[in-house]
Design an enzyme around this catalytic site. Structure first.
Site, mmCIF file in Angstrom:
data_model
loop_
_atom_site.group_PDB
_atom_site.id
_atom_site.type_symbol
_atom_site.label_atom_id
_atom_site.label_comp_id
_atom_site.label_asym_id
_atom_site.label_seq_id
_atom_site.Cartn_x
_atom_site.Cartn_y
_atom_site.Cartn_z
ATOM 1 N N HIS A 78 0.875 -1.163 0.000
ATOM 2 C CA HIS A 78 0.000 0.000 0.000
ATOM 3 C C HIS A 78 0.917 1.218 0.000
ATOM 4 C CE1 HIS A 78 -3.368 2.498 0.506
ATOM 5 N NE2 HIS A 78 -3.385 2.600 1.820
ATOM 6 N N ASP A 129 -7.727 3.925 -3.544
ATOM 7 C CA ASP A 129 -7.981 3.068 -2.389
ATOM 8 C C ASP A 129 -8.642 3.856 -1.258
ATOM 9 O OD1 ASP A 129 -7.424 0.405 -1.118
ATOM 10 O OD2 ASP A 129 -6.361 1.672 0.307
ATOM 11 N N GLU A 164 -12.538 3.081 0.043
ATOM 12 C CA GLU A 164 -12.787 2.550 1.381
ATOM 13 C C GLU A 164 -13.604 3.505 2.247
ATOM 14 O OE1 GLU A 164 -8.793 1.694 2.553
ATOM 15 O OE2 GLU A 164 -8.411 3.668 3.401
#
Lengths: 491, 472
Positions: free
Chosen positions: A133, A218, A222
């Site tokens: 990540h 991302d 989320e």
């Protein structure tokens, strides 16, 4: 305090990085794991994801060992057990990092600064550091030593699936990226590809992306559709049902397992299939509700995306990190006290179809959230493939955590970063939908339409079906799912 | 109280139906349900434990407490466990529910659990996660759970499968001691396993209860025996695929060489300092009691056991842990075991299951060739499943699944064929078919067979090397 890397780039490069995302064909991996052959791979952290990736890499012929903090080894913590029971060498940073050609950092985001600062001085000249990540690089502006190659390989599934799919002879979709500021020898891509092959990802589809596109998409996914929308939806739907006299146990169960059931349909056949599971009148109803929701919520999605792009979100969150997570912990405690969270699911039988028929509003919320997140991301310059994975593809995974132990489980399992964003979304979205919810009755949540005649107007149905199928998330979704077509349906 | 099924039609999940069953079980009776694979034996037994959707007819007299042991009951436990397991978005590796917790579930009598754990020899496994048990051990756990629940009816679907000889004798004796207290209904495939106390036999065919025979009626019993024992015809093993080339092995090297290997769980050694070499063209039989490490040993060879990397293992020219991948190992192996069947939870069609043997995968993820399809179809014909080529695998009965996985293991004519108790769940006729196939394969020069079984009567001619493991 950290320095936002993205904001240091000129606009031209920001746009270029955001737009990076390409689906790679399996024919692009003829060299297999060759680039990793003879190299020593050391994994930092041995949770489920770390263990699964390490086992896959080893079964693909790579040399893998694990490094843990000295305390974890001395106290024989779970991570130590995971690694040693599976026959891996385990050692401290000092013992193993200096021997590593490739270091895989599979620790949680929040620890990255500390972990990277600890291992970087120990790393060999010209070695490679891999992330799963990119937050640390992009949002915290971590500077990595110039001689080191920095890559990212991120399987888009939880650890158990990463392992199980590999053992079956398949893999899970995987995102790879090279941090261009740290690719001194130009070998980053070859290493990332070999790593994706080693975990089996190339068989299920590899997305070639950038650190920036990964982080910005991302975060957006989320905090909006994945966690935020499901949390807000859970609270609103539950309170509405109880207010309308539905048995709280039933309401609790309908929501807890409803997200999982309706998004399972999403996983197999996109938004279209999810709505196709409804009767014709219910489908039109869900469509109309979703349209209304999209108008109300669009500014909120835009705000989240803007704050993510310009770094406001991560700055504010990191201030909270520095403040001992005061906000995060407060919000977590508050969520635990909500009526939905405190009402156990009733001991009632709800059939699979019933979750659709009586959860029309939930279906509408998922549709609105997925489409808005996708539209907002693509409008910000993120490529459709990325936007699809970070919205629609991951929704069932998160819904699955709610089915286990409600919001508590969801917030415990997602990263602290996702959880923080989820609360931000939830606090803004609840008041935003207050008026909308006033007009909601049990026909769309709790009881279903209960029509004696389920006839609909042909023209209207054709219009709705066409609109559903024409949404861009459906086009990219069917292409990407097509790559995995032969796959599973594992029951 | 008499259990009565009157003209009962029961539907299972749209895939199977029991039709117009009329049957009566008296308190003093003990029944065996038998029939071919896929005939509905297990379904009929499961009806007594409340399974299926009753479409018509009546069912009465079934007691509230039914002790059930079956593949499905075990699958349910495993399924529940798997659900817990992928909770690891949390990034924790789940430990799994220990045997102790499964057995002391609030419905069992703790004293009786204790006694049975002793009889079955599971004392040392109480703290192990039940998913880590071997085939035989998990069967024992299911039996203890059922027997200790003070049932008023025992429904035992293939209770003897996977048990070693000593345990089998003990269990038969224990069940015999219960004959006056609880009626029993067993599903059994093997006539030679019918316990002496069985009073009646129910024969099921295509979802119908075709014959009910009292054991005492020798003529009828003899007829039934014949029904299940047809002659194996002149069978032909379908050929290999010339285009799916398995690399040529160095003929001077053994297939497998294990040098002083050890398998340990939680510091307990299951296998200690074992040396074993399998030369080309040798056929081996591996035996040993439940928990002696047979399956673990085999998975060291197949590469499925993580401890293969901490042992001195040499397979098909590779020293394990020297940079080879498991797919390079697996290409030389055909493999069938109960563990594989648990893993093979895939809804793909039957033909694809056989073809997946060419790719060593669970499910099919590659485009197959026409030739591979043809070969798979020949296997389906041999198994009598040609008409079901595209039906989903996971909807098949346990025995039919097993047959397909055996075909999957054999399909590529591997240099090493590992058959870990291949006949579990097979009816007498299919067992003969499989044993005959194995003999044919043994007789050919291309494949070495490694065969595990508990049944002394399932001998394979052509196997002349034996390895026996001791219980530790």
């Amino acid at each position: 305090m950290s320095n936002n890397y993205f904001n240091t780039l000129p606009l031209r490069e920001q746009l270029e990085q955001l737009a990076k995302c390409r689906f790679m064909d399996i024919s692009e991996f003829p060299d297999g794991v060759e680039a990793l052959k003879g190299k020593k791979i050391v994994v930092i952290g041995c949770g489920a994801q770390g263990l699964a990736q390490g086992m896959n890499l080893r079964d693909s012929g790579c040399d893998v060992s694990y490094t843990l903090r000295a305390a974890a080894i001395a106290e024989k913590r779970q991570s130590w057990k995971n690694a040693t029971e599976n026959g891996f060498t385990v050692g401290t940073y000092e013992e193993l990092i200096p021997t590593a050609d490739v270091v895989l950092n599979l620790t949680p985001d929040k620890q990255h600064t500390a972990v990277v600062n600890a291992v970087m001085p120990l790393m060999k000249q010209d070695a490679c550091l891999s992330y799963s990540h990119g937050f640390n690089i992009v949002e915290e502006g971590m500077k990595i030593r110039d001689d080191l190659t920095v890559i990212m390989v991120a399987p888009k599934c939880p650890g158990s699936e990463v392992r199980n799919e590999y053992v079956r002879g398949f893999g899970v979709p995987t995102l790879i990226a090279v941090h261009e500021d740290n690719d001194p020898k130009g070998e980053g891509l070859a290493l990332a590809k070999a790593y994706a092959v080693g975990t089996g990802g190339h068989k299920a589809g590899v997305l070639m992306s950038s650190f920036i596109a990964e982080v910005k998409s991302d975060l957006m996914g989320e905090q909006t559709i994945l966690c935020g929308m499901l949390q807000t939806g859970s609270l609103l739907c539950f309170d509405k049902m109880v207010e309308e006299g539905i048995d709280p146990g039933y309401a609790s169960k309908l929501i807890q397992f409803g997200w999982e059931t309706v998004t399972e349909a999403l996983k197999y056949g996109g938004v279209t299939n999810m709505l196709d599971r409804l009767s014709n009148p219910a489908k039109i109803k869900a469509f109309d509700l979703a349209e209304e929701l999209k108008v109300i919520m669009r500014p909120l999605y835009n705000k989240h995306q803007d704050d993510i792009i310009n770094g406001t979100f991560s700055r504010v969150m990191m201030e909270d990190w520095a403040n001992d997570d005061k906000n995060l912990l407060g919000w977590r405690a508050e969520t635990a006290e909500t009526a939905f969270e405190k009402t156990p699911a009733g001991d009632v039988e709800i059939t699979e179809q019933e979750y659709f028929d009586k959860g029309i509003l939930m279906v509408a919320m998922v549709k609105a959230g997925v489409e808005l997140a996708f539209e907002t991301m693509t409008a910000a310059g993120i490529i459709a493939d990325s936007a699809y994975y970070e919205s629609l593809h991951e929704t069932p995974l998160i819904a699955n955590t709610i089915a286990r132990k409600k919001l508590y489980e969801m917030n415990a399992t997602i990263s602290d970063t996702a959880e923080y964003g989820c609360y931000l979304y939830n606090h803004a979205c609840l008041p935003l939908l207050a008026d909308f919810m006033k007009d909601i009755k049990t026909d769309v949540i709790g009881k279903g339409l209960e029509l004696s005649d389920s006839g609909v107007d042909n023209a209207r149905l054709i219009e709705v079906n066409a609109a559903l199928r024409a949404h861009p998330v459906e086009a990219i979704g069917s292409t990407l799912r097509g790559h995995m077509a032969d796959m599973k349906k594992i029951v | 109280m008499t259990i009565r099924l009157e003209d009962l039609t029961v539907n299972f999940d749209e895939r199977f139906q029991l039709d117009n069953i009329s049957w009566q079980i008296e308190d003093s009776q003990h029944w065996v349900i038998t029939g071919a694979n896929g005939s509905g034996k297990s379904a009929l037994a499961a009806v007594l434990a409340g399974a299926g959707q009753q479409l018509s007819g009546h069912l009465s007299g079934v007691p509230a407490r039914v002790g059930l042991v079956s593949f499905e009951a075990q699958a349910e436990l495993i399924e529940a466990e798997l659900k817990k397991d992928d909770a690891d978005i949390m990034d924790v590796v789940s430990e799994g529910t220990p045997v102790r917790e499964v057995l002391l579930n609030g419905e069992t009598d703790p004293a009786l659990v204790h006694e049975l754990v002793g009889k079955f020899g599971l004392e040392n496994l109480l703290d192990r996660a039940f998913r880590k048990l071997s085939t035989g051990e998990s069967r024992k756990m299911m039996l203890i759970r059922a027997l200790a629940s003070n049932p008023d009816l025992l429904v035992l679907d293939e209770p003897f499968d996977g048990l070693d000889v000593d345990t089998l004798a003990m269990l038969q004796g224990y069940l015999a001691s219960l004959v006056d207290t609880v009626p029993m209904v067993m599903v059994l495939n093997r006539f030679d396993e019918f316990p002496g106390f069985i009073t009646h036999i129910a024969y099921v065919d295509k979802g119908r209860l075709e014959h009910q025979v009292a054991r005492a009626d020798e003529t009828a019993y003899g007829e039934l025996y014949k029904l299940l024992h047809l002659k194996t015809t002149d069978l032909q093993v379908p050929g290999a695929d010339p285009e799916t080339a398995i690399p040529v092995l160095d003929p001077s090297q053994p297939l497998v060489k294990l040098n002083g290997i050890n398998i340990k769980y939680d510091d307990k050694a299951i296998i200690k300092d074992l040396h074993w070499t399998i030369e080309r063209n040798q056929h081996w039989q591996l035996s040993g009691p439940n928990g002696s490490g047979k399956t673990g040993l085999l998975s060291l060879i197949t590469g499925d056991h993580p401890q293969c990397y901490v042992n001195d293992i040499f397979v098909f020219g590779f020293k394990r842990g020297s940079g080879e991948s498991i797919w390079q190992i697996k290409q030389f192996i055909g493999y069938v075991s109960t563990a594989l069947q648990w893993e093979y939870r895939v809804g793909t069609g039957l033909r694809n299951v056989i073809i997946s043997g060419f790719y060593d995968s669970i499910g099919l993820y590659s485009k197959c060739t026409d030739r591979q399809r043809q070969i798979a179809d020949q296997w389906l014909a041999l198994l009598g499943m040609s008409d079901r080529a595209d039906q989903p695998f996971n909807k098949l009965s346990y025995g039919d699944q097993r047959l397909l996985l055996i075909a999957r293991a054999m399909v590529k004519h591997p240099p090493l064929l590992i058959l870990d108790e291949p006949c579990l769940g097979l009816d007498d006729m299919n067992r003969q078919l499989v044993l005959a196939l194995i003999e044919k394969i043994c007789a050919s020069s291309e494949t070495s067979v490694l065969y595990v079984n508990h049944h002394p009567e399932d001998q394979i001619s052509g196997i002349d090397n034996y390895l026996e493991l001791d219980k530790r």
